[in-house]
Design an enzyme around this catalytic site. Structure first.
Site, PDB file in Angstrom:
ATOM      1  N   GLU A 147      23.030  11.981  93.420  1.00 51.39           N
ATOM      2  CA  GLU A 147      24.147  12.707  92.808  1.00 51.39           C
ATOM      3  C   GLU A 147      23.694  14.106  92.421  1.00 51.39           C
ATOM      4  OE1 GLU A 147      26.057  10.445  89.733  1.00 51.39           O
ATOM      5  OE2 GLU A 147      26.846   9.009  91.168  1.00 51.39           O
ATOM      6  N   HIS A 281      34.806  17.339  84.792  1.00 49.42           N
ATOM      7  CA  HIS A 281      34.372  16.857  86.104  1.00 49.42           C
ATOM      8  C   HIS A 281      35.013  17.738  87.165  1.00 49.42           C
ATOM      9  CE1 HIS A 281      33.557  14.354  89.552  1.00 49.42           C
ATOM     10  NE2 HIS A 281      32.711  13.668  88.799  1.00 49.42           N
ATOM     11  N   ARG A 325      27.070  19.729  87.115  1.00 49.78           N
ATOM     12  CA  ARG A 325      28.522  19.593  86.983  1.00 49.78           C
ATOM     13  C   ARG A 325      29.197  20.805  86.341  1.00 49.78           C
ATOM     14  NH1 ARG A 325      29.713  13.567  85.061  1.00 49.78           N
ATOM     15  NH2 ARG A 325      29.289  12.895  87.179  1.00 49.78           N
TER      16      ARG A 325
HETATM   17  C1  LIG Z   1      36.467   8.077  85.802  1.00 48.62           C
HETATM   18  C2  LIG Z   1      35.114   8.053  85.157  1.00 48.62           C
HETATM   19  C3  LIG Z   1      33.978   7.882  85.946  1.00 48.62           C
HETATM   20  C4  LIG Z   1      32.710   7.860  85.362  1.00 48.62           C
HETATM   21  N1  LIG Z   1      31.609   7.625  86.145  1.00 48.62           N
HETATM   22  C5  LIG Z   1      30.396   7.494  85.537  1.00 48.62           C
HETATM   23  C6  LIG Z   1      29.260   7.118  86.298  1.00 48.62           C
HETATM   24  O1  LIG Z   1      29.339   6.886  87.494  1.00 48.62           O
HETATM   25  N2  LIG Z   1      28.064   7.000  85.640  1.00 48.62           N
HETATM   26  C7  LIG Z   1      27.935   7.241  84.306  1.00 48.62           C
HETATM   27  O2  LIG Z   1      26.819   7.126  83.770  1.00 48.62           O
HETATM   28  N3  LIG Z   1      29.016   7.587  83.565  1.00 48.62           N
HETATM   29  C8  LIG Z   1      30.231   7.702  84.145  1.00 48.62           C
HETATM   30  N4  LIG Z   1      31.312   8.027  83.384  1.00 48.62           N
HETATM   31  C9  LIG Z   1      31.151   8.205  81.946  1.00 48.62           C
HETATM   32  C10 LIG Z   1      30.959   6.829  81.310  1.00 48.62           C
HETATM   33  O3  LIG Z   1      31.804   5.905  81.930  1.00 48.62           O
HETATM   34  C11 LIG Z   1      31.261   6.852  79.820  1.00 48.62           C
HETATM   35  O4  LIG Z   1      30.679   7.948  79.198  1.00 48.62           O
HETATM   36  C12 LIG Z   1      30.715   5.585  79.197  1.00 48.62           C
HETATM   37  O5  LIG Z   1      31.233   4.474  79.887  1.00 48.62           O
HETATM   38  C13 LIG Z   1      31.075   5.528  77.735  1.00 48.62           C
HETATM   39  O6  LIG Z   1      30.779   4.240  77.274  1.00 48.62           O
HETATM   40  P1  LIG Z   1      31.056   3.887  75.765  1.00 48.62           P
HETATM   41  O7  LIG Z   1      30.668   2.471  75.580  1.00 48.62           O
HETATM   42  O8  LIG Z   1      30.431   4.891  74.890  1.00 48.62           O
HETATM   43  O9  LIG Z   1      32.634   4.103  75.570  1.00 48.62           O
HETATM   44  P2  LIG Z   1      33.858   3.552  76.408  1.00 48.62           P
HETATM   45  O10 LIG Z   1      33.463   2.881  77.633  1.00 48.62           O
HETATM   46  O11 LIG Z   1      34.833   4.653  76.525  1.00 48.62           O
HETATM   47  O12 LIG Z   1      34.464   2.463  75.425  1.00 48.62           O
HETATM   48  C14 LIG Z   1      35.058   2.833  74.208  1.00 48.62           C
HETATM   49  C15 LIG Z   1      35.745   1.613  73.638  1.00 48.62           C
HETATM   50  O13 LIG Z   1      36.169   1.860  72.304  1.00 48.62           O
HETATM   51  C16 LIG Z   1      37.484   1.373  72.139  1.00 48.62           C
HETATM   52  N5  LIG Z   1      38.089   2.126  71.045  1.00 48.62           N
HETATM   53  C17 LIG Z   1      38.277   3.466  70.979  1.00 48.62           C
HETATM   54  N6  LIG Z   1      38.851   3.778  69.803  1.00 48.62           N
HETATM   55  C18 LIG Z   1      39.029   2.620  69.116  1.00 48.62           C
HETATM   56  C19 LIG Z   1      39.580   2.289  67.857  1.00 48.62           C
HETATM   57  N7  LIG Z   1      40.135   3.215  67.045  1.00 48.62           N
HETATM   58  N8  LIG Z   1      39.599   0.992  67.463  1.00 48.62           N
HETATM   59  C20 LIG Z   1      39.093   0.032  68.271  1.00 48.62           C
HETATM   60  N9  LIG Z   1      38.562   0.294  69.499  1.00 48.62           N
HETATM   61  C21 LIG Z   1      38.531   1.566  69.901  1.00 48.62           C
HETATM   62  C22 LIG Z   1      38.123   1.600  73.492  1.00 48.62           C
HETATM   63  O14 LIG Z   1      39.270   0.811  73.648  1.00 48.62           O
HETATM   64  C23 LIG Z   1      36.982   1.188  74.406  1.00 48.62           C
HETATM   65  O15 LIG Z   1      36.950  -0.205  74.554  1.00 48.62           O
HETATM   66  C24 LIG Z   1      32.583   8.043  83.960  1.00 48.62           C
HETATM   67  C25 LIG Z   1      33.722   8.215  83.172  1.00 48.62           C
HETATM   68  C26 LIG Z   1      34.976   8.215  83.759  1.00 48.62           C
HETATM   69  C27 LIG Z   1      36.171   8.390  82.880  1.00 48.62           C
END
Ligand SMILES: Cc1cc2nc3c(=O)[nH]c(=O)nc-3n(C[C@H](O)[C@H](O)[C@H](O)COP(=O)(O)OP(=O)(O)OC[C@H]3O[C@@H](n4cnc5c(N)ncnc54)[C@H](O)[C@@H]3O)c2cc1C
Length: 615
Positions: A147, A281, A325
């Site tokens: 990537e 992105h 990026r």
């Molecule tokens: C389209 C896309 C493609 C991506 N591709 C990649 C990739 O290939 N590789 C990579 O490393 N990263 C990638 N990313 C980034 C990566 O997916 C995210 O940064 C990462 O998954 C974040 O994980 P997290 O556990 O911090 O939060 P998230 O996965 O966003 O989870 C947050 C959680 O908190 C919950 N939540 C939020 N607010 C509240 C609240 N007030 N009360 C209760 N629950 C709440 C949500 O419902 C969710 O379940 C991508 C992101 C996107 C959008």
């Protein structure tokens, strides 16, 4: 209104009942109670490890378990697993160097070292939970993708481009295996499981509104669930609520990404850092609803062209489409402006060259999810260009943490996108965020055990620990008292935690998104940021709709609180962006366009609510 007492608080299980292996420790009558908020990679993994350590875990998530940014991740997860499993010449040191370089020299080198050196243990743990990475057809070894801004192929992936969904489902299975129940939300049955040691009680459709505090510590959360407002206490809260892409007009994020964790932590008094750094992105499909085309497609050889078919990226950076990026997103915006296409235009991703080079059927086989999505939208990307534009994607800023997920507030931990650990600096390296979610969720859980039980012996994931081991984990929450704070005191005259009447700024969230995209998006300048600050201030000053909502229903509504949270996070971002007058990484100011060097860079822009602003 009185908040209903949490029905699951697990005070009933004694250490003796829990057994020695469950984290029950002498002097404690009940297991450690940990609330995890969010069911992305950080929340799910943190919950599993905390339960394995013997804690009584409650997992709150505002949608269903699978709703998260994590589920959307396509490209994969970056990691160097050792010389036997790496691309020729690749190494952990190279991964560290690439991360530091992509971050524009602004990363915390210690955090980056932790991320890259500890990746191996957490990837192994993920595999032990059942995740199977794609393998190379000929060698049988794990397949490695390339990537942008990675100097070697080191991206592990599943199902071609379904890595996030596969990780999410593996971790959900692991959570459910340790869970007595999943509460289905409004109208569903009451919790069946008492929440004993080593278990996870899951509440879906449970929306965290606020953190609760007592004597300077975070001691629980206030949340909406099943049509009522509840209060749940815990020894520690791990926030894993993800990002805030919903602040902008076009985003790759799902609609749960409303910055709730950052906003709630901010209101509780936690320090927020580096809010000005928001990654866009480069290649989101320029169609209503958008859809992100992974960096891995450019890694496979796809190029960017303008509406005349001209491949413009080599004019902007030596690494062309594989530049970091922030560079690619910015170059698209600058090129559109230079060619007169302006904000209404778009550029084109040419993947036909990949299909031509690799052979018919390659794109569908390597990127099955993207193939289905683009075809569903009417594009045959094997023979036509895809219209693309930058879209809000990832927030490098967030709740400031140390290397163990500790925030500035005792009792509050943060991991994943909601946190600012310093690993991403001013621009995140592709595929490092899933990894960050794993490594720092595990470190946060370790720190919770170290802080409360003064031991990590009950944890069986010490193989993932860094060299300083449990002793190195046992530190206090970081103290930012002597740091200079940006002038964001005007931000929240937002109401107090226990207020009977909720007041909310009265504004249209679509206006906020439009304002943020035009004044604080890929290209920024002082005048635009000043305008944004003025508008945000005036929205903050106007109140009304939440009072109305409460008067009618007796409780605030989720959408209203999300709207308030977006205003708070937008205010934090703009305040930090105004403070940083030079360009750095994803923060590009067209009125000071030359990128700063790390040495010229001002200190991290940290912010904390002023006591006088808290009511
Ligand atoms: C389209 C896309 C493609 C991506 N591709 C990649 C990739 O290939 N590789 C990579 O490393 N990263 C990638 N990313 C980034 C990566 O997916 C995210 O940064 C990462 O998954 C974040 O994980 P997290 O556990 O911090 O939060 P998230 O996965 O966003 O989870 C947050 C959680 O908190 C919950 N939540 C939020 N607010 C509240 C609240 N007030 N009360 C209760 N629950 C709440 C949500 O419902 C969710 O379940 C991508 C992101 C996107 C959008």
């Amino acid at each position: 209104m009185t908040a209903a007492r949490d029905r699951t608080a697990a005070h009933s299980v004694t250490a003796a009942e829990a057994g020695p292996e469950t984290g029950g420790v002498p002097g404690r009558e009940a297991p450690l109670r940990i609330i995890v908020v969010g069911s992305g990679i950080a929340g799910l993994y943190g919950a599993v490890l905390a339960a394995e350590g013997g804690a009584s875990v409650t997992l709150l998530t505002k949608g269903i378990l699978s709703q998260s940014n994590t589920g959307f991740a396509q490209g994969g997860i970056s990691a160097v697993l050792g010389s036997d499993h790496a691309a020729p010449g690749d190494s952990v040191e190279a991964h560290i160097a690439d991360t530091l370089k992509a971050g524009a020299g602004y990363c915390d080198p210690a955090a980056v070292r932790v991320l890259c050196t500890e990746a191996k243990g957490d990837i192994a743990r993920l595999e032990s939970l059942g995740l199977v990475f794609d393998t190379d057809a000929s060698s049988g070894a794990r397949a490695l993708g390339l990537e942008a801004a990675h100097s070697a192929a080191r991206i592990l992936h599943v199902g071609g481009d379904s890595t996030g969904a596969a990780i999410s489902s593996t971790l959900i299975d692991a959570v459910l295996a340790r869970s007595g129940s999943v509460e289905p939300g409004p109208g569903g049955p009451s919790p069946r499981h008492p929440g004993g040691a080593g278990t996870i009680t899951v509440f879906e459709h449970a929306f965290m509104m606020e953190l609760t505090t007592a004597a300077g510590r975070v001691n629980g959360v206030r949340y909406l669930w099943d049509g009522a407002e509840h209060l749940m206490e815990a020894d520690a809260v791990l926030l894993a609520t993800g990002g805030a892409g919903e602040m902008f007009e076009t985003t790759t994020n799902p609609d749960v990404a409303t910055g709730d964790g950052v906003a709630a932590a901010w209101r509780a008094g936690a320090v927020v850092a580096d809010a000005e750094f928001f990654q866009f992105h480069p290649t989101a499909l320029a169609v209503p609803g958008s859809f992100m085309i992974s960096e891995a497609v450019r890694g496979a050889g796809a190029v960017l062209r303008d509406d005349r078919g001209y491949r413009f990226m080599p004019d902007y950076h030596a690494d062309a489409e594989l530049a970091p990026r922030d560079v690619v997103a910015r170059s698209i915006a600058l090129h559109l402006s230079a060619t007169g296409a302006g904000t209404k235009g778009c550029v084109y991703l040419d993947a036909t060259v990949v299909e031509a080079e690799q052979g018919a059927g390659y794109l569908a086989a390597r990127f099955p999810g993207i193939d289905t999505a683009v075809r569903g939208l009417g594009f045959d990307w094997t023979c036509e260009f895809l219209p693309v534009l930058p879209a809000a994607h990832y927030w490098m800023g967030g709740i400031a943490t140390d290397l163990h997920g500790r925030t500035s507030l005792p009792g509050l931990f943060a991991a994943g996108e909601v946190a600012c650990t310093g690993v991403h600096g001013a621009n995140r390296l592709a595929s490092n965020s899933l990894l960050e979610g794993l490594v720092f969720a595990r470190r946060s859980v370790t720190a919770v055990f170290a802080d409360f039980l003064h031991t990590t012996d009950c944890l069986d994931f010490t193989d993932c620990l860094d060299d300083d081991g449990p002793a190195g984990v046992a530190r206090s929450h970081p103290n930012y008292e002597n740091e200079s704070l940006p002038a964001v005191h005007a931000l929240p005259p937002l109401q107090a935690l226990q207020a009977e009447v909720w007041t909310l700024p009265d504004f249209d969230v679509l206006d906020l998104r439009s304002l943020m995209s035009s004044c604080a998006g890929v290209l920024r300048d002082g005048a635009g940021l000043d305008l944004a600050a003025k508008q945000l201030d005036s929205w903050m000053a106007a109140t009304g709709s939440m009072t109305h909502a409460r008067a009618q229903t007796g409780q605030p509504e989720q959408k209203e609180i999300e709207r308030r949270n977006l205003l708070t996070t937008a205010g934090l971002l703009v305040a930090a962006a105004r403070r940083r007058s030079g360009s750095l990484g994803a923060h590009y100011r067209s009125d000071s366009s030359e990128q700063q060097s790390a040495e010229q860079t001002c200190r991290p822009t940290i912010a904390r609510i002023k006591e006088s602003s808290r009511s």
